[in-house]
Scaffold this active site. Sequence first.
Site: not given
Length: 241
Positions: A92, A126, A192
């Site tokens: 990320c 997002r 993640h």
Amino acid sequence: MLKVCHLYPELLNLYGDRGNVMAFARRCRWRGLGVEVLPVNPGDPVDFREMDFLFLGGGSDREQNLIARDLEKRRDLLQAAVEDGLVVLAICGGYQLLGRYYRTLEGRVIPGLGLLDLYTEAGRKRMIGNVVIELQIEGEPVRVVGFENHAGRTFLGPQVSPLGRVLVGCGNNGEDGTEGARYSNVFCSYLHGPLLPKNPRLVDYLISLALARRGLPADLAPLDDSLENAAAEIMLRRLLK
């Protein structure tokens, strides 16, 4: 003895990203392989040439700004180690920092390290949710699961390859079907979860690359991954139905 460099563990640890270092070290130790984990915070000395695996996690914009200046001071040494085959996993925010720049919604360009041929632009929406990608490990297609939560849209240049292709989720930018980036032994991803504990085949591949770089036998003794594989299979059935 494999040496693991965990860059900025106190600042870049979104969504349990430190679990990637734990998975790498634990799977080494379960096989009787010596491993030493070196946490490196801003200002700490480190010789990347002595490292075998480097991990750079994700953080908020605030944390990334805090470490950007320190990371810039290490750029040349890190680049030399990358060109020498250092195994790197960047997640990320760490992924974005290795690229050429990040452009904010206001149009401000924040320079990256420029180690990888990629750039990131802020998006208004997002990209959040579980992800499945397919990547190649030693010529074999492997499905990898993870979780993404990012607004940055990353685009790859010709000098890097995608880590994998998106089967479920948004990936790098929600447009071109790619996820992550690969250059030499550098692996980048938005996933993640953390990524490595969910995907033991990928961890072992990174361990093998680190061993081979040191001229050590890279054939790993098998481990019982039945629980990890069962959990991944449940996610795959749920997401690919």
